[in-house]
Design an enzyme around this catalytic site. Structure first.
Site, PDB file in Angstrom:
ATOM      1  N   SER A 208       8.360   1.829  -5.513  1.00  0.00           N
ATOM      2  CA  SER A 208       7.667   0.556  -5.591  1.00  0.00           C
ATOM      3  C   SER A 208       7.476  -0.013  -4.189  1.00  0.00           C
ATOM      4  O   SER A 208       6.962   0.680  -3.319  1.00  0.00           O
ATOM      5  CB  SER A 208       8.451  -0.385  -6.519  1.00  0.00           C
ATOM      6  OG  SER A 208       7.599  -1.331  -7.092  1.00  0.00           O
ATOM      7  N   LYS A 212       6.221   2.084  -0.732  1.00  0.00           N
ATOM      8  CA  LYS A 212       5.254   1.764   0.328  1.00  0.00           C
ATOM      9  C   LYS A 212       5.915   2.059   1.679  1.00  0.00           C
ATOM     10  O   LYS A 212       5.328   2.675   2.567  1.00  0.00           O
ATOM     11  CB  LYS A 212       4.849   0.286   0.292  1.00  0.00           C
ATOM     12  CG  LYS A 212       4.374  -0.284  -1.044  1.00  0.00           C
ATOM     13  CD  LYS A 212       4.015  -1.777  -0.899  1.00  0.00           C
ATOM     14  CE  LYS A 212       4.096  -2.589  -2.189  1.00  0.00           C
ATOM     15  NZ  LYS A 212       3.304  -2.188  -3.301  1.00  0.00           N
ATOM     16  N   GLN A 254      -3.211  -4.820  -8.182  1.00  0.00           N
ATOM     17  CA  GLN A 254      -2.873  -5.494  -6.923  1.00  0.00           C
ATOM     18  C   GLN A 254      -3.866  -5.100  -5.829  1.00  0.00           C
ATOM     19  O   GLN A 254      -4.165  -3.922  -5.643  1.00  0.00           O
ATOM     20  CB  GLN A 254      -1.459  -5.117  -6.487  1.00  0.00           C
ATOM     21  CG  GLN A 254      -1.023  -5.864  -5.244  1.00  0.00           C
ATOM     22  CD  GLN A 254       0.450  -5.703  -4.953  1.00  0.00           C
ATOM     23  OE1 GLN A 254       1.037  -4.657  -5.223  1.00  0.00           O
ATOM     24  NE2 GLN A 254       1.057  -6.742  -4.400  1.00  0.00           N
ATOM     25  N   GLU A 262       1.478 -12.510  -1.274  1.00  0.00           N
ATOM     26  CA  GLU A 262       2.740 -12.274  -1.981  1.00  0.00           C
ATOM     27  C   GLU A 262       3.918 -11.975  -1.064  1.00  0.00           C
ATOM     28  O   GLU A 262       5.036 -12.406  -1.312  1.00  0.00           O
ATOM     29  CB  GLU A 262       2.560 -11.109  -2.971  1.00  0.00           C
ATOM     30  CG  GLU A 262       3.839 -10.823  -3.758  1.00  0.00           C
ATOM     31  CD  GLU A 262       3.760  -9.565  -4.614  1.00  0.00           C
ATOM     32  OE1 GLU A 262       2.690  -9.236  -5.120  1.00  0.00           O
ATOM     33  OE2 GLU A 262       4.818  -8.912  -4.762  1.00  0.00           O
ATOM     34  N   TRP A 307      -1.177  -2.725 -12.637  1.00  0.00           N
ATOM     35  CA  TRP A 307      -0.893  -3.352 -11.339  1.00  0.00           C
ATOM     36  C   TRP A 307      -0.721  -2.314 -10.226  1.00  0.00           C
ATOM     37  O   TRP A 307      -1.036  -2.562  -9.054  1.00  0.00           O
ATOM     38  CB  TRP A 307       0.372  -4.218 -11.469  1.00  0.00           C
ATOM     39  CG  TRP A 307       0.650  -5.113 -10.309  1.00  0.00           C
ATOM     40  CD1 TRP A 307       1.723  -5.046  -9.458  1.00  0.00           C
ATOM     41  CD2 TRP A 307      -0.117  -6.243  -9.863  1.00  0.00           C
ATOM     42  NE1 TRP A 307       1.658  -6.049  -8.522  1.00  0.00           N
ATOM     43  CE2 TRP A 307       0.542  -6.801  -8.746  1.00  0.00           C
ATOM     44  CE3 TRP A 307      -1.316  -6.819 -10.315  1.00  0.00           C
ATOM     45  CZ2 TRP A 307       0.053  -7.915  -8.070  1.00  0.00           C
ATOM     46  CZ3 TRP A 307      -1.800  -7.930  -9.631  1.00  0.00           C
ATOM     47  CH2 TRP A 307      -1.113  -8.463  -8.527  1.00  0.00           C
ATOM     48  N   HIS A 343       9.054   1.411 -14.993  1.00  0.00           N
ATOM     49  CA  HIS A 343       8.845   1.428 -13.542  1.00  0.00           C
ATOM     50  C   HIS A 343      10.111   1.891 -12.800  1.00  0.00           C
ATOM     51  O   HIS A 343      11.204   1.364 -13.033  1.00  0.00           O
ATOM     52  CB  HIS A 343       8.464  -0.001 -13.115  1.00  0.00           C
ATOM     53  CG  HIS A 343       8.029  -0.140 -11.691  1.00  0.00           C
ATOM     54  ND1 HIS A 343       7.174   0.742 -11.057  1.00  0.00           N
ATOM     55  CD2 HIS A 343       8.323  -1.101 -10.767  1.00  0.00           C
ATOM     56  CE1 HIS A 343       6.963   0.333  -9.811  1.00  0.00           C
ATOM     57  NE2 HIS A 343       7.645  -0.773  -9.616  1.00  0.00           N
TER      58      HIS A 343
HETATM   59  C1  MCU Z   1       4.664  -1.722  -6.587  1.00  0.00           C
HETATM   60  O1  MCU Z   1       5.435  -2.512  -5.684  1.00  0.00           O
HETATM   61  C2  MCU Z   1       5.610  -3.901  -5.845  1.00  0.00           C
HETATM   62  C3  MCU Z   1       4.294  -4.619  -6.006  1.00  0.00           C
HETATM   63  O2  MCU Z   1       3.496  -4.371  -4.861  1.00  0.00           O
HETATM   64  C4  MCU Z   1       4.534  -6.114  -6.141  1.00  0.00           C
HETATM   65  O3  MCU Z   1       3.322  -6.796  -6.376  1.00  0.00           O
HETATM   66  C5  MCU Z   1       5.485  -6.406  -7.260  1.00  0.00           C
HETATM   67  O4  MCU Z   1       5.777  -7.743  -7.234  1.00  0.00           O
HETATM   68  O5  MCU Z   1       6.673  -5.678  -7.070  1.00  0.00           O
HETATM   69  C6  MCU Z   1       6.544  -4.276  -7.021  1.00  0.00           C
HETATM   70  C7  MCU Z   1       7.952  -3.769  -6.805  1.00  0.00           C
HETATM   71  O6  MCU Z   1       8.410  -3.599  -5.698  1.00  0.00           O
HETATM   72  O7  MCU Z   1       8.692  -3.660  -7.926  1.00  0.00           O
HETATM   73  C8  MCU Z   1      10.041  -3.317  -7.783  1.00  0.00           C
END
Ligand code: MCU
Length: 396
Positions: A208, A212, A254, A262, A307, A343
């Site tokens: 997640s 990145k 997103q 954010e 998302w 997730h």
């Molecule tokens: C997928 O990573 C992020 C996402 O970019 C955000 O918008 C969301 O709030 O959180 C995701 C994440 O890190 O989930 C653990």
């Protein structure tokens, strides 16, 4: 075509990736780009001055072009090595003291050693933790990225150890700050043989937001031999352009304009593009992933969350993979998109694929990593008339 025979794979990875791809050479000057505008993913095989990228030496220059522009316009500046560094190792903790401009910080990754296998061990650096099953025989190096550069909300800007050294007004977003720290972890491991890590067999992973970060670390630290971003979404394996398009069709994905509101993963320099048009960017995230080539990369995705923009990730990753194809090693880059699941909970269906990448890149085994698979009902190939209207050379 340059062919990287399997037996010279790691000689190439260690020598060429760390040396030739980094070596300064006479590269085309980067034009001022005041009117750059491309609705498609920018061509990875054309320099911004219009010249074609046809050889591995050209690619080293194109790689520099991408790296320079991504730091300038999106990620912020990756600082050079600090003035000095002290490393000690005790109780499975690697304590790294860094001095820069009269200031100092200390951070301390911890290492979990495997119960099987042979020292010095291959390792995976876990960006804020590891969300794939710990592979047998592989040490896990836990890196506390939140402490290095906070990523809680938009108010996290400039907070963390990195900014204690370089100033809260540094151009760096959190992700390039983490990549800087991963470079220091590699330096520290190289200076510390008693840590028993095989520094020629270290990969990086994260899920997640941390996926990145894993991708950025893999892109900017050429000693990492395997990069495994998991469900990284926008700012990771997704294309800014394709995500904008998906949102425009009414699917909640997103995008750049959301991400800069954010959190602080990216530089403030990115706001001008995110808030006007990402088509002005002379790169996209296929370019980011391409910085990893020819080292190993396995992009893991999940079809279950709009998302995450799974089609955006697929299009960007298939586009990035063309660089491995041009190098004759398309199978060093894998893409796998599983059907809906929770997730960051790794599905067992992807285990054999993950094993193949781990065995090839962390253990030098001859496994089949020619993996491009999606549970989505879409296809994407380069050239793609809308997104990637460019052709792929064989590097000579
Ligand atoms: C997928 O990573 C992020 C996402 O970019 C955000 O918008 C969301 O709030 O959180 C995701 C994440 O890190 O989930 C653990």
């Amino acid at each position: 075509m340059v062919s990287f025979s399997r037996h010279c794979l790691f000689a190439f990875l260690l020598a060429a990736a760390a040396d030739a791809l980094q070596a300064p050479r006479a590269c085309p000057a980067i034009p001022s780009l005041t009117s750059f505008n491309d609705t498609a993913l920018p061509d990875l095989f054309t320099f911004l001055n219009g010249r074609k990228v046809t050889t591995l030496a050209d690619w080293a220059c194109k790689r520099e072009e991408i790296s320079t522009l991504m730091q300038r316009d999106e990620l912020g500046a990756l600082p050079g090595r600090p003035d000095s560094m002290n490393v000690s190792f005790a109780g499975n903790t690697l304590t790294i003291g860094v001095i820069q401009g009269g200031k100092n910080i200390t951070f301390a990754p911890t290492i979990t050693y495997p119960t099987t296998g042979t020292a010095p061990f291959p390792a995976l650096i876990g960006m804020g933790g590891v969300s794939i099953p710990a592979p047998s025989g592989v040490a896990i190096i836990q890196f506390n990225n939140e402490q290095m550069a906070a990523q809680d909300t938009a108010a996290s800007r400039g907070q963390g150890l990195f900014f204690d050294l370089y100033g809260s007004d540094a151009s760096a977003g959190a992700m390039i700050a983490w990549a800087w720290a991963v470079r220091l972890i590699m330096d520290a491991l190289e200076k510390t043989p008693e840590a028993n890590i095989n520094t020629g067999r270290v990969g990086v992973t994260g899920c997640s937001r941390n996926g990145k970060g894993a991708l950025v670390a893999g892109a900017f630290e050429p000693r990492l031999v395997l990069t495994i971003p998991q469900e990284s979404g926008s700012g990771g394996t997704d294309s800014w352009r394709i995500s904008d398009f998906i949102l425009s069709t009414g699917v909640s994905t997103q995008t750049a304009s959301e991400i800069v509101q954010e959190n602080v993963w990216l530089s403030p320099n990115f706001d001008q593009f995110a808030n006007t048009s990402v088509n002005k960017l002379p790169f996209d995230h296929h370019s980011l992933a391409a910085l990893v080539a020819p080292r190993g990369m396995f992009a893991i995705d999940n079809l279950g969350y709009d998302w995450l923009g799974p089609f955006s990730s697929y299009g960007a990753m298939i586009s990035a993979r063309t660089v491995w194809t041009a190098m004759g090693v398309s199978d060093f880059m894998g893409v796998s998109q599983a059907a809906n699941h929770t997730h960051c909970v790794f599905p067992s269906t992807q285990q054999p694929q993950l094993d193949a990448f781990i065995q090839k890149f962390l253990f030098d085994e001859q496994t089949d990593t020619d993996i491009v698979e999606t549970a989505g009902n879409y296809t994407f190939e380069v050239p793609d008339a809308q997104w990637a209207p460019w052709s792929v050379p064989n590097f000579v």
